[in-house]
Design a protein around this motif. Sequence first.
Motif, PDB file in Angstrom:
ATOM      1  N   HIS A  60      44.436  56.627 -15.931  1.00 35.84           N
ATOM      2  CA  HIS A  60      43.993  55.440 -15.206  1.00 35.84           C
ATOM      3  C   HIS A  60      45.026  54.323 -15.326  1.00 35.84           C
ATOM      4  O   HIS A  60      45.843  54.289 -16.257  1.00 35.84           O
ATOM      5  CB  HIS A  60      42.649  54.950 -15.753  1.00 35.84           C
ATOM      6  CG  HIS A  60      41.519  55.896 -15.517  1.00 35.84           C
ATOM      7  ND1 HIS A  60      40.900  56.049 -14.297  1.00 35.84           N
ATOM      8  CD2 HIS A  60      40.893  56.763 -16.366  1.00 35.84           C
ATOM      9  CE1 HIS A  60      39.948  56.956 -14.390  1.00 35.84           C
ATOM     10  NE2 HIS A  60      39.911  57.401 -15.633  1.00 35.84           N
ATOM     11  N   GLU A  94      43.639  44.901  -7.692  1.00 38.64           N
ATOM     12  CA  GLU A  94      43.285  46.113  -6.959  1.00 38.64           C
ATOM     13  C   GLU A  94      44.362  46.456  -5.935  1.00 38.64           C
ATOM     14  O   GLU A  94      44.692  47.627  -5.736  1.00 38.64           O
ATOM     15  CB  GLU A  94      41.927  45.923  -6.275  1.00 38.64           C
ATOM     16  CG  GLU A  94      40.766  45.832  -7.248  1.00 38.64           C
ATOM     17  CD  GLU A  94      39.450  45.546  -6.581  1.00 38.64           C
ATOM     18  OE1 GLU A  94      38.405  45.792  -7.199  1.00 38.64           O
ATOM     19  OE2 GLU A  94      39.450  45.063  -5.425  1.00 38.64           O
ATOM     20  N   ASN A 146      38.936  56.495   2.138  1.00 38.44           N
ATOM     21  CA  ASN A 146      38.106  57.064   1.072  1.00 38.44           C
ATOM     22  C   ASN A 146      36.637  57.126   1.482  1.00 38.44           C
ATOM     23  O   ASN A 146      35.742  57.013   0.644  1.00 38.44           O
ATOM     24  CB  ASN A 146      38.267  56.237  -0.213  1.00 38.44           C
ATOM     25  CG  ASN A 146      37.712  56.935  -1.430  1.00 38.44           C
ATOM     26  OD1 ASN A 146      37.879  58.143  -1.604  1.00 38.44           O
ATOM     27  ND2 ASN A 146      37.031  56.191  -2.301  1.00 38.44           N
ATOM     28  N   GLN A 149      42.470  51.289   2.696  1.00 43.18           N
ATOM     29  CA  GLN A 149      42.377  52.295   1.646  1.00 43.18           C
ATOM     30  C   GLN A 149      40.947  52.793   1.472  1.00 43.18           C
ATOM     31  O   GLN A 149      40.720  54.000   1.289  1.00 43.18           O
ATOM     32  CB  GLN A 149      42.881  51.696   0.316  1.00 43.18           C
ATOM     33  CG  GLN A 149      44.363  51.337   0.312  1.00 43.18           C
ATOM     34  CD  GLN A 149      45.236  52.561   0.441  1.00 43.18           C
ATOM     35  OE1 GLN A 149      45.010  53.583  -0.179  1.00 43.18           O
ATOM     36  NE2 GLN A 149      46.274  52.462   1.273  1.00 43.18           N
ATOM     37  N   GLU A 150      39.982  51.885   1.557  1.00 41.73           N
ATOM     38  CA  GLU A 150      38.580  52.285   1.425  1.00 41.73           C
ATOM     39  C   GLU A 150      38.127  53.098   2.634  1.00 41.73           C
ATOM     40  O   GLU A 150      37.288  53.996   2.507  1.00 41.73           O
ATOM     41  CB  GLU A 150      37.697  51.055   1.239  1.00 41.73           C
ATOM     42  CG  GLU A 150      37.891  50.364  -0.111  1.00 41.73           C
ATOM     43  CD  GLU A 150      36.956  49.184  -0.296  1.00 41.73           C
ATOM     44  OE1 GLU A 150      36.275  48.808   0.687  1.00 41.73           O
ATOM     45  OE2 GLU A 150      36.919  48.632  -1.416  1.00 41.73           O
ATOM     46  N   GLY A 184      47.286  48.424  -7.263  1.00 39.59           N
ATOM     47  CA  GLY A 184      47.106  49.824  -7.625  1.00 39.59           C
ATOM     48  C   GLY A 184      46.362  50.072  -8.920  1.00 39.59           C
ATOM     49  O   GLY A 184      46.317  51.210  -9.403  1.00 39.59           O
ATOM     50  N   TYR A 185      45.748  49.055  -9.493  1.00 37.48           N
ATOM     51  CA  TYR A 185      44.974  49.226 -10.727  1.00 37.48           C
ATOM     52  C   TYR A 185      43.554  49.624 -10.353  1.00 37.48           C
ATOM     53  O   TYR A 185      42.889  48.919  -9.600  1.00 37.48           O
ATOM     54  CB  TYR A 185      44.992  47.940 -11.560  1.00 37.48           C
ATOM     55  CG  TYR A 185      46.367  47.615 -12.073  1.00 37.48           C
ATOM     56  CD1 TYR A 185      46.837  48.141 -13.266  1.00 37.48           C
ATOM     57  CD2 TYR A 185      47.219  46.791 -11.348  1.00 37.48           C
ATOM     58  CE1 TYR A 185      48.111  47.860 -13.739  1.00 37.48           C
ATOM     59  CE2 TYR A 185      48.505  46.491 -11.806  1.00 37.48           C
ATOM     60  CZ  TYR A 185      48.936  47.033 -12.995  1.00 37.48           C
ATOM     61  OH  TYR A 185      50.203  46.758 -13.452  1.00 37.48           O
ATOM     62  N   ASP A 186      43.106  50.762 -10.891  1.00 38.00           N
ATOM     63  CA  ASP A 186      41.800  51.288 -10.484  1.00 38.00           C
ATOM     64  C   ASP A 186      40.658  50.848 -11.387  1.00 38.00           C
ATOM     65  O   ASP A 186      39.495  50.999 -11.026  1.00 38.00           O
ATOM     66  CB  ASP A 186      41.844  52.816 -10.405  1.00 38.00           C
ATOM     67  CG  ASP A 186      42.171  53.472 -11.739  1.00 38.00           C
ATOM     68  OD1 ASP A 186      42.977  52.890 -12.487  1.00 38.00           O
ATOM     69  OD2 ASP A 186      41.638  54.557 -12.037  1.00 38.00           O
ATOM     70  N   LEU A 239      37.552  52.136  -4.285  1.00 36.73           N
ATOM     71  CA  LEU A 239      38.491  52.933  -5.069  1.00 36.73           C
ATOM     72  C   LEU A 239      38.611  52.437  -6.500  1.00 36.73           C
ATOM     73  O   LEU A 239      39.221  53.093  -7.341  1.00 36.73           O
ATOM     74  CB  LEU A 239      39.880  52.889  -4.414  1.00 36.73           C
ATOM     75  CG  LEU A 239      39.996  53.598  -3.060  1.00 36.73           C
ATOM     76  CD1 LEU A 239      41.276  53.177  -2.352  1.00 36.73           C
ATOM     77  CD2 LEU A 239      39.972  55.092  -3.248  1.00 36.73           C
ATOM     78  N   THR A 240      38.048  51.267  -6.771  1.00 38.02           N
ATOM     79  CA  THR A 240      38.213  50.648  -8.082  1.00 38.02           C
ATOM     80  C   THR A 240      36.872  50.476  -8.776  1.00 38.02           C
ATOM     81  O   THR A 240      35.815  50.557  -8.141  1.00 38.02           O
ATOM     82  CB  THR A 240      38.905  49.275  -7.947  1.00 38.02           C
ATOM     83  OG1 THR A 240      38.081  48.420  -7.124  1.00 38.02           O
ATOM     84  CG2 THR A 240      40.272  49.420  -7.311  1.00 38.02           C
ATOM     85  N   ARG A 242      43.264  46.735   1.376  1.00 41.99           N
ATOM     86  CA  ARG A 242      42.174  47.363   0.625  1.00 41.99           C
ATOM     87  C   ARG A 242      41.147  47.990   1.571  1.00 41.99           C
ATOM     88  O   ARG A 242      40.634  49.080   1.308  1.00 41.99           O
ATOM     89  CB  ARG A 242      41.491  46.329  -0.270  1.00 41.99           C
ATOM     90  CG  ARG A 242      40.521  46.960  -1.265  1.00 41.99           C
ATOM     91  CD  ARG A 242      39.723  45.923  -2.008  1.00 41.99           C
ATOM     92  NE  ARG A 242      38.744  45.274  -1.158  1.00 41.99           N
ATOM     93  CZ  ARG A 242      37.887  44.348  -1.579  1.00 41.99           C
ATOM     94  NH1 ARG A 242      37.911  43.953  -2.837  1.00 41.99           N
ATOM     95  NH2 ARG A 242      37.026  43.805  -0.748  1.00 41.99           N
TER      96      ARG A 242
END
Length: 419
Positions: free
Chosen positions: A173, A233, A138, A134-135, A236-238, A143-144, A131
Amino acid sequence: MSIPTLLLHPYQHFLNSLRIPSPRLHCILHSGRHPASGASSAVLLKPSGHHCTKWTLLSGGPRRALCAQATLKDHTEGLSDKEQKFVDKLYTGLVGGQRACLAEAITLVESTHARKKELAQALLQRVLAHRREQERLNQGKPLTFRVGLSGPPGAGKSTFIEYFGKMLTERGHRLSVLAVDPSSCTSGGSLLGDKTRMIELSRDMNAYIRPSPTSGTLGGVTRTTNEAILLCEGGGYDIILIETVGVGQSEFAVADMVDMFVLLLPPAGGDELQGIKRGIIEMADLVVITKSDGDLVVPARRIQAEYVSALKLLRRRSGVWRPKVIRISARSGEGISEMWDAMREFQQVMLASGELTTKRQKQQRVWMWNLIQENILEHFKTQPGIREQIPLMERKVLSGALSPGLAADLLLKAFKSKP
């Protein structure tokens, strides 16, 4: 070499006397005095990615003090090949979007078995590292979007989530719903019936619904709810929805793990004074009056006006967001799209101001201390010598021979006297 001799020698003698198994250890000496005893201390610093261990020279010998952060390598070193393959399989399937691996991972973190707890922490460390990466890509922004939903029984939470969730998945979503059901105080069982009231949403491949029992936790926020959010998270659930049991205390518990707290109230849920008295209004970022259709439209409008007035009297929790009160109907869909627009506005405003990132950081600290308190209590109850005394003290309290305060003091003194 004895401890008194060590105290008279330079730190190098002390360090040379320690058996350090790792040849990669580099030592950095730091002079200092122990704050309590005045004894000298030295700090051993490993390279980045290892523990930092502080040894304090006391009359009873060198004692290991609190270390720096644990790393992924430290969590995986003690795993067998079979356990490592199991963790790898769960992690690979989880980040690959496999629902079965997500379900198995949440079951693992919910386990109270000591060894499974260690496996769960090894998995969580890998998901946390994923995570963070990924952040970073970004620009450091989350992201969530984590949303807490609470309200009294009968407020229409499950009906709302069914309609709201379908709307979100149709817009592209991926939604995860962590629904917490109350456990029986008599039998200890839980109905876990939320999925049966979300028939269409449960069939949606872009939605994941996980009912969990409270297991006696006040307010319906379980010990592992925060960790389940992290796993969702990683899967892959946003958008993460946490539905809790609205019994008064859940509002405070769930507010420490979500970005936005939404309070759902039925039109017949009492006036604004009841809301202020329970302390729930000051926790809410959005107040939603449900069931605003048919004969209940007029009462819903009246309650909406009362809560708008009540919010003006309360101190705002955020410097950039003013809580709103809106009316919706999950039956007709009226107001739900406008509600989502308000939620997106909240997220954008909080992200732009930096409050959302700061809020998440503070929440992690709060939950660290919550888990420490819980584990300390469990350790206290299972401590040899204390475990046998607890039933005796309970009987004396029940018979009136001892006051609860005195019984607690006696048990704590016995606990402190343990070596």
